[in-house]
Design a protein around this motif. Sequence first.
Motif, PDB file in Angstrom:
ATOM      1  N   LEU A 320      34.488 -26.042  19.174  1.00 43.61           N
ATOM      2  CA  LEU A 320      33.750 -26.715  17.465  1.00 43.61           C
ATOM      3  C   LEU A 320      33.604 -25.341  17.312  1.00 43.61           C
ATOM      4  O   LEU A 320      33.797 -23.837  17.537  1.00 43.61           O
ATOM      5  CB  LEU A 320      31.995 -26.950  18.137  1.00 43.61           C
ATOM      6  CG  LEU A 320      31.850 -28.220  18.647  1.00 43.61           C
ATOM      7  CD1 LEU A 320      30.585 -28.312  19.371  1.00 43.61           C
ATOM      8  CD2 LEU A 320      32.016 -29.280  17.830  1.00 43.61           C
ATOM      9  N   MET A 321      34.351 -25.583  16.339  1.00 45.12           N
ATOM     10  CA  MET A 321      34.119 -23.788  14.754  1.00 45.12           C
ATOM     11  C   MET A 321      32.813 -24.655  14.318  1.00 45.12           C
ATOM     12  O   MET A 321      31.816 -25.573  13.834  1.00 45.12           O
ATOM     13  CB  MET A 321      34.788 -24.468  13.781  1.00 45.12           C
ATOM     14  CG  MET A 321      34.674 -22.532  12.740  1.00 45.12           C
ATOM     15  SD  MET A 321      36.059 -22.862  11.297  1.00 45.12           S
ATOM     16  CE  MET A 321      37.017 -22.042  12.408  1.00 45.12           C
ATOM     17  N   THR A 322      31.656 -23.335  14.658  1.00 40.87           N
ATOM     18  CA  THR A 322      29.739 -24.055  14.151  1.00 40.87           C
ATOM     19  C   THR A 322      29.601 -22.573  13.971  1.00 40.87           C
ATOM     20  O   THR A 322      29.608 -21.239  14.421  1.00 40.87           O
ATOM     21  CB  THR A 322      29.208 -24.591  15.196  1.00 40.87           C
ATOM     22  OG1 THR A 322      28.063 -25.470  14.701  1.00 40.87           O
ATOM     23  CG2 THR A 322      29.439 -24.012  16.422  1.00 40.87           C
ATOM     24  N   THR A 323      28.321 -22.456  13.456  1.00 39.21           N
ATOM     25  CA  THR A 323      26.931 -21.313  13.614  1.00 39.21           C
ATOM     26  C   THR A 323      26.715 -20.922  15.172  1.00 39.21           C
ATOM     27  O   THR A 323      26.053 -21.678  15.787  1.00 39.21           O
ATOM     28  CB  THR A 323      26.143 -20.965  12.131  1.00 39.21           C
ATOM     29  OG1 THR A 323      25.413 -22.486  12.443  1.00 39.21           O
ATOM     30  CG2 THR A 323      27.335 -21.471  10.715  1.00 39.21           C
ATOM     31  N   PRO A 324      25.914 -19.939  14.854  1.00 42.78           N
ATOM     32  CA  PRO A 324      25.661 -19.900  16.343  1.00 42.78           C
ATOM     33  C   PRO A 324      24.581 -20.717  16.485  1.00 42.78           C
ATOM     34  O   PRO A 324      23.691 -20.710  17.500  1.00 42.78           O
ATOM     35  CB  PRO A 324      25.205 -18.137  16.475  1.00 42.78           C
ATOM     36  CG  PRO A 324      26.001 -18.273  15.376  1.00 42.78           C
ATOM     37  CD  PRO A 324      26.210 -18.791  14.641  1.00 42.78           C
ATOM     38  N   GLU A 325      23.102 -20.898  15.331  1.00 41.97           N
ATOM     39  CA  GLU A 325      22.242 -21.579  15.402  1.00 41.97           C
ATOM     40  C   GLU A 325      22.072 -23.377  15.430  1.00 41.97           C
ATOM     41  O   GLU A 325      21.715 -23.525  16.440  1.00 41.97           O
ATOM     42  CB  GLU A 325      21.329 -21.547  13.634  1.00 41.97           C
ATOM     43  CG  GLU A 325      21.035 -19.978  13.978  1.00 41.97           C
ATOM     44  CD  GLU A 325      22.041 -19.104  13.086  1.00 41.97           C
ATOM     45  OE1 GLU A 325      21.758 -17.826  13.077  1.00 41.97           O
ATOM     46  OE2 GLU A 325      22.749 -19.837  12.814  1.00 41.97           O
ATOM     47  N   ASN A 326      22.943 -23.726  14.616  1.00 45.54           N
ATOM     48  CA  ASN A 326      24.437 -25.203  15.199  1.00 45.54           C
ATOM     49  C   ASN A 326      24.279 -25.367  16.761  1.00 45.54           C
ATOM     50  O   ASN A 326      24.061 -25.777  17.502  1.00 45.54           O
ATOM     51  CB  ASN A 326      25.220 -25.317  14.138  1.00 45.54           C
ATOM     52  CG  ASN A 326      24.539 -25.731  12.646  1.00 45.54           C
ATOM     53  OD1 ASN A 326      23.200 -25.743  13.237  1.00 45.54           O
ATOM     54  ND2 ASN A 326      25.332 -25.590  12.258  1.00 45.54           N
ATOM     55  N   ARG A 327      25.327 -23.876  17.230  1.00 45.58           N
ATOM     56  CA  ARG A 327      25.161 -23.950  18.534  1.00 45.58           C
ATOM     57  C   ARG A 327      24.134 -24.161  19.568  1.00 45.58           C
ATOM     58  O   ARG A 327      24.298 -25.045  20.849  1.00 45.58           O
ATOM     59  CB  ARG A 327      26.393 -23.095  18.962  1.00 45.58           C
ATOM     60  CG  ARG A 327      27.106 -22.965  20.491  1.00 45.58           C
ATOM     61  CD  ARG A 327      26.328 -22.252  21.211  1.00 45.58           C
ATOM     62  NE  ARG A 327      25.494 -20.829  20.889  1.00 45.58           N
ATOM     63  CZ  ARG A 327      24.531 -20.240  21.667  1.00 45.58           C
ATOM     64  NH1 ARG A 327      24.068 -20.881  23.156  1.00 45.58           N
ATOM     65  NH2 ARG A 327      24.395 -19.229  21.482  1.00 45.58           N
ATOM     66  N   GLN A 328      22.968 -23.257  19.247  1.00 48.18           N
ATOM     67  CA  GLN A 328      22.344 -24.067  20.341  1.00 48.18           C
ATOM     68  C   GLN A 328      21.195 -25.315  20.461  1.00 48.18           C
ATOM     69  O   GLN A 328      20.765 -25.941  20.713  1.00 48.18           O
ATOM     70  CB  GLN A 328      20.893 -23.064  19.340  1.00 48.18           C
ATOM     71  CG  GLN A 328      21.343 -21.443  20.385  1.00 48.18           C
ATOM     72  CD  GLN A 328      19.485 -20.671  19.958  1.00 48.18           C
ATOM     73  OE1 GLN A 328      19.841 -20.612  18.742  1.00 48.18           O
ATOM     74  NE2 GLN A 328      19.062 -19.754  21.109  1.00 48.18           N
ATOM     75  N   ALA A 329      21.597 -25.099  18.725  1.00 47.42           N
ATOM     76  CA  ALA A 329      20.986 -27.059  18.603  1.00 47.42           C
ATOM     77  C   ALA A 329      21.513 -27.686  19.216  1.00 47.42           C
ATOM     78  O   ALA A 329      21.026 -29.037  19.621  1.00 47.42           O
ATOM     79  CB  ALA A 329      20.545 -27.290  17.178  1.00 47.42           C
ATOM     80  N   ILE A 330      22.796 -27.639  19.199  1.00 46.03           N
ATOM     81  CA  ILE A 330      23.798 -29.167  19.795  1.00 46.03           C
ATOM     82  C   ILE A 330      23.509 -29.042  21.292  1.00 46.03           C
ATOM     83  O   ILE A 330      23.719 -29.799  22.435  1.00 46.03           O
ATOM     84  CB  ILE A 330      25.561 -28.412  19.190  1.00 46.03           C
ATOM     85  CG1 ILE A 330      25.256 -28.969  17.908  1.00 46.03           C
ATOM     86  CG2 ILE A 330      26.404 -29.570  19.404  1.00 46.03           C
ATOM     87  CD1 ILE A 330      26.543 -28.853  16.523  1.00 46.03           C
ATOM     88  N   GLU A 331      23.555 -28.150  21.454  1.00 45.50           N
ATOM     89  CA  GLU A 331      23.632 -27.475  23.030  1.00 45.50           C
ATOM     90  C   GLU A 331      22.643 -28.133  24.333  1.00 45.50           C
ATOM     91  O   GLU A 331      22.333 -28.792  24.814  1.00 45.50           O
ATOM     92  CB  GLU A 331      24.130 -26.508  23.805  1.00 45.50           C
ATOM     93  CG  GLU A 331      24.328 -25.594  25.232  1.00 45.50           C
ATOM     94  CD  GLU A 331      24.661 -24.036  24.420  1.00 45.50           C
ATOM     95  OE1 GLU A 331      25.307 -23.462  25.586  1.00 45.50           O
ATOM     96  OE2 GLU A 331      23.997 -23.324  24.425  1.00 45.50           O
ATOM     97  N   GLU A 332      21.258 -27.764  22.961  1.00 44.98           N
ATOM     98  CA  GLU A 332      19.992 -28.190  23.393  1.00 44.98           C
ATOM     99  C   GLU A 332      20.066 -29.533  24.240  1.00 44.98           C
ATOM    100  O   GLU A 332      19.154 -30.709  24.226  1.00 44.98           O
ATOM    101  CB  GLU A 332      18.970 -27.774  23.178  1.00 44.98           C
ATOM    102  CG  GLU A 332      18.750 -26.250  23.330  1.00 44.98           C
ATOM    103  CD  GLU A 332      17.758 -25.706  22.010  1.00 44.98           C
ATOM    104  OE1 GLU A 332      16.874 -26.590  21.460  1.00 44.98           O
ATOM    105  OE2 GLU A 332      17.341 -24.261  22.119  1.00 44.98           O
ATOM    106  N   ARG A 333      20.660 -30.574  22.335  1.00 42.32           N
ATOM    107  CA  ARG A 333      20.759 -31.708  22.540  1.00 42.32           C
ATOM    108  C   ARG A 333      21.278 -32.687  23.444  1.00 42.32           C
ATOM    109  O   ARG A 333      21.009 -33.518  24.421  1.00 42.32           O
ATOM    110  CB  ARG A 333      20.726 -32.428  21.396  1.00 42.32           C
ATOM    111  CG  ARG A 333      20.498 -33.463  20.624  1.00 42.32           C
ATOM    112  CD  ARG A 333      20.645 -34.063  19.303  1.00 42.32           C
ATOM    113  NE  ARG A 333      22.273 -33.853  18.719  1.00 42.32           N
ATOM    114  CZ  ARG A 333      23.273 -34.786  18.197  1.00 42.32           C
ATOM    115  NH1 ARG A 333      22.638 -35.803  19.527  1.00 42.32           N
ATOM    116  NH2 ARG A 333      23.870 -34.391  18.156  1.00 42.32           N
ATOM    117  N   ILE A 334      22.840 -32.621  23.572  1.00 41.59           N
ATOM    118  CA  ILE A 334      23.909 -32.951  24.396  1.00 41.59           C
ATOM    119  C   ILE A 334      24.073 -32.466  26.039  1.00 41.59           C
ATOM    120  O   ILE A 334      24.745 -33.200  26.774  1.00 41.59           O
ATOM    121  CB  ILE A 334      25.259 -32.721  23.796  1.00 41.59           C
ATOM    122  CG1 ILE A 334      25.592 -31.957  23.669  1.00 41.59           C
ATOM    123  CG2 ILE A 334      24.815 -33.957  22.298  1.00 41.59           C
ATOM    124  CD1 ILE A 334      27.183 -31.642  22.738  1.00 41.59           C
ATOM    125  N   SER A 335      23.675 -31.307  26.559  1.00 42.40           N
ATOM    126  CA  SER A 335      24.394 -30.664  27.428  1.00 42.40           C
ATOM    127  C   SER A 335      23.325 -31.157  28.138  1.00 42.40           C
ATOM    128  O   SER A 335      21.816 -30.906  28.367  1.00 42.40           O
ATOM    129  CB  SER A 335      24.266 -28.805  27.382  1.00 42.40           C
ATOM    130  OG  SER A 335      25.062 -28.822  25.945  1.00 42.40           O
TER     131      SER A 335
END
Length: 335
Positions: A320-335
């Motif tokens: 993904l190309m994304t912001t650090p904040e969005n990476r955290q949110a996406i990671e917490e939801r789908i990992s």
Amino acid sequence: MWLIDVLRRIKLAGVLFLTIIAIGTVGFSYFGHGQWLNAFYMTTLTLTTIGFHEVIDLSHSPAGRIFTVFIAFSGVGIFTYFVSNVAALFIEGDIRRSFYKRKMEKKISKMEDHYIVCGLGRVGRTIAEELAITKRDLVLADVAQENLEDLPEELANTPWLVGDCTDEEFLEHLSIGSAKGIFICTREDNTNLVICLTARQLSSKIKIVVRSKDIHLSNKLKRAGADNIISPNHIGGIRMASEMMHPSVTSFLDDMTRNASISMRIEEIAIGEDYSGKCISDLKLGQYEHTLLLAVREDGAYDYIPVQNRELKKGSQLILMTTPENRQAIEERIS
């Protein structure tokens, strides 16, 4: 910083002490009718509380006796203040370092999936800043304390320890057993080789990235347990060539990572059990602003710009190309 505060107090005490010596010398010279050397000697005897005898006779001068009392009380107080601050410069420093070390060891012992940066030179500091900006937990380590002081604002609250990373016990204090990765970037290739070997012996699962000035040491570092070897000289040469041949691409990448308003990164996120068998559309990445799915990696192969109905499985990597904040949110939801 406590050191600056102590030095400021020492400087203030020194100025006050010299001032009281000057006042005492001028005052006793007045009562002694111009005996400057005796006045200075009298001031010294009074301040040090030696008190041999009055080299300037004040037995018939009540004002002179009162002046002596003033010099004695103020001078002794200032001298004591000066000595106590000099002692604090050494004693308080040792106490603070010991307290900080115990506090940091306790904090680090509770950390998991963090990154360790061994060696805080220019390369190590750049790595640490990038990890902090992208909101990764990290621990800093260096054999020289001066490399760990005066850290930039991004690293102000980052735990660090002073020690030799070639030592097994010190690496255990850095919680290497529960760490996600370790960056080995001291200035000496031989030191990096020993740290790499020691780290791999302590943890079989940790990812190891090693700096090497000599690219020909790659095979030795691989055998020692390194997952990746980076040569700053080699990377620097490639970057210079890129600047010459396609400057717009390198400018785009630089602006993406250094933009003050939106800090963008190319990130990878693993698909967890809950999203195994679901499609990309189920991830609802559209709700995250400044986020673009570039590829999906499965079994070592990349599917670039995948379609929305592509099925995912556990362990698939989203690029993904994304912001650090969005990476955290996406990671917490789908990992």
